[in-house]
Design a protein around this motif. Sequence first.
Motif, short mmCIF file in Angstrom:
data_model
loop_
_atom_site.label_atom_id
_atom_site.label_comp_id
_atom_site.label_asym_id
_atom_site.label_seq_id
_atom_site.Cartn_x
_atom_site.Cartn_y
_atom_site.Cartn_z
N THR A 67 -5.36 3.27 -8.73
CA THR A 67 -5.88 2.60 -7.54
C THR A 67 -5.04 1.35 -7.23
O THR A 67 -4.32 0.84 -8.10
CB THR A 67 -7.34 2.16 -7.74
N THR A 68 -5.19 0.88 -6.01
CA THR A 68 -4.51 -0.35 -5.60
C THR A 68 -4.91 -1.50 -6.52
O THR A 68 -4.08 -2.30 -6.95
CB THR A 68 -4.86 -0.69 -4.14
N ARG A 69 -6.20 -1.57 -6.85
CA ARG A 69 -6.70 -2.64 -7.72
C ARG A 69 -6.06 -2.56 -9.11
O ARG A 69 -5.68 -3.58 -9.69
CB ARG A 69 -8.23 -2.55 -7.82
N ALA A 70 -5.92 -1.33 -9.64
CA ALA A 70 -5.31 -1.15 -10.97
C ALA A 70 -3.84 -1.55 -10.96
O ALA A 70 -3.34 -2.19 -11.90
CB ALA A 70 -5.47 0.30 -11.44
N ILE A 71 -3.14 -1.18 -9.89
CA ILE A 71 -1.72 -1.57 -9.76
C ILE A 71 -1.61 -3.09 -9.69
O ILE A 71 -0.76 -3.69 -10.35
CB ILE A 71 -1.09 -0.92 -8.50
N ALA A 72 -2.47 -3.69 -8.89
CA ALA A 72 -2.45 -5.15 -8.73
C ALA A 72 -2.67 -5.84 -10.07
O ALA A 72 -1.97 -6.80 -10.42
CB ALA A 72 -3.52 -5.57 -7.72
N LYS A 73 -3.63 -5.33 -10.83
CA LYS A 73 -3.93 -5.94 -12.14
C LYS A 73 -2.74 -5.81 -13.09
O LYS A 73 -2.36 -6.76 -13.76
CB LYS A 73 -5.17 -5.27 -12.73
N ARG A 74 -2.14 -4.62 -13.11
CA ARG A 74 -1.01 -4.39 -14.01
C ARG A 74 0.18 -5.29 -13.68
O ARG A 74 0.88 -5.76 -14.57
CB ARG A 74 -0.59 -2.92 -13.96
N LEU A 75 0.41 -5.52 -12.39
CA LEU A 75 1.57 -6.31 -11.95
C LEU A 75 1.25 -7.78 -11.69
O LEU A 75 2.12 -8.52 -11.24
CB LEU A 75 2.18 -5.68 -10.70
N SER A 76 0.00 -8.17 -11.95
CA SER A 76 -0.45 -9.54 -11.70
C SER A 76 -0.24 -9.95 -10.24
O SER A 76 0.30 -11.02 -9.94
CB SER A 76 0.26 -10.53 -12.63
N LEU A 77 -0.65 -9.06 -9.34
CA LEU A 77 -0.55 -9.31 -7.90
C LEU A 77 -1.94 -9.21 -7.29
O LEU A 77 -2.85 -8.64 -7.87
CB LEU A 77 0.36 -8.26 -7.24
N ALA A 78 -2.08 -9.73 -6.07
CA ALA A 78 -3.33 -9.56 -5.32
C ALA A 78 -3.34 -8.14 -4.73
O ALA A 78 -2.27 -7.62 -4.36
CB ALA A 78 -3.41 -10.59 -4.21
N PRO A 79 -4.50 -7.49 -4.64
CA PRO A 79 -4.57 -6.15 -4.04
C PRO A 79 -3.95 -6.09 -2.64
O PRO A 79 -3.29 -5.11 -2.29
CB PRO A 79 -6.07 -5.85 -4.01
N VAL A 108 5.84 -1.36 -7.95
CA VAL A 108 4.57 -0.87 -7.40
C VAL A 108 4.49 0.65 -7.50
O VAL A 108 3.47 1.20 -7.91
CB VAL A 108 4.39 -1.35 -5.93
N LEU A 109 5.59 1.33 -7.17
CA LEU A 109 5.59 2.80 -7.27
C LEU A 109 5.45 3.25 -8.72
O LEU A 109 4.70 4.18 -9.01
CB LEU A 109 6.89 3.38 -6.68
N ARG A 110 6.17 2.59 -9.64
CA ARG A 110 6.07 2.96 -11.06
C ARG A 110 4.65 2.77 -11.57
O ARG A 110 4.10 3.62 -12.28
CB ARG A 110 7.02 2.09 -11.90
N ALA A 111 4.04 1.64 -11.21
CA ALA A 111 2.70 1.33 -11.70
C ALA A 111 1.66 2.28 -11.12
O ALA A 111 0.59 2.46 -11.72
CB ALA A 111 2.35 -0.12 -11.36
N GLY A 112 1.98 2.91 -9.98
CA GLY A 112 1.01 3.81 -9.36
C GLY A 112 1.40 5.27 -9.39
O GLY A 112 0.80 6.09 -8.70
N ARG A 113 2.38 5.61 -10.21
CA ARG A 113 2.89 6.99 -10.19
C ARG A 113 1.87 7.99 -10.72
O ARG A 113 1.96 9.18 -10.45
CB ARG A 113 4.23 7.10 -10.91
N GLY A 114 0.87 7.53 -11.47
CA GLY A 114 -0.16 8.43 -11.98
C GLY A 114 -1.38 8.49 -11.08
O GLY A 114 -2.42 9.01 -11.48
N GLY A 115 -1.28 7.94 -9.86
CA GLY A 115 -2.41 7.96 -8.94
C GLY A 115 -3.37 6.79 -9.12
O GLY A 115 -4.50 6.83 -8.64
#
Length: 200
Positions: free
Chosen positions: A156-168, A147-154
């Motif tokens: 959004t929660t929705r973008a991180i969720a999409k990248r990791l195939s998780l719910a927001p 989660v931290l890696r996927a969001g290290r560039g700032g």
Amino acid sequence: MIRVLLADDEAMIRSALAALLRLEPDIDVVAECADGEEALARAAELEPDVCVLDVEMPGLDGVEVAERLQRLIATRCLVVTRHARPGVLRRALASGVAGFLPKSRGADEVAAVIRRLAAGGRYVDPEIAADALSDERCPLTDRELDVLRAGRGGETTRAIAKRLSLAPGTVRNHVSTILGKLSVETRQQAVRLAEERGWI
């Protein structure tokens, strides 16, 4: 001949190391790549004996490239880094990297480590290994680090969720747990702390 692929986003360092390694009678630099995606594609195509990968590359970093290559081809990966943090070493070894070396080492030492890896051996710089043994363990789970890696560039929660195939909502729960474990107030502070300690 030992066939070697080099990947480093710093063109001067990459070309200088390639030139020096080409002076070695038993090493053939078959590719020079500027980022992780290119390294992955060229390595899959050329199947080099050893891939020398910089940790700090845009997109896919050297450890992520090494991890994917282990599943694709029979190559040995040597990770090099300017900031040899113990957490990065642990992450690299967990991903199947065969060698770990700081960029401060000379081309002759890099060549010696390449030979060692090509012969089936492993190599971890002794100073980094000593630091890793004394460094504190990361309190975060693998998924929390994702989660931290996927969001290290700032992102959004929705973008991180999409990248990791998780719910927001799941991402928000992970972030809340991360902030509690690290005793920080924002995700950006958590990312900075994790980077400083070499966890991501």
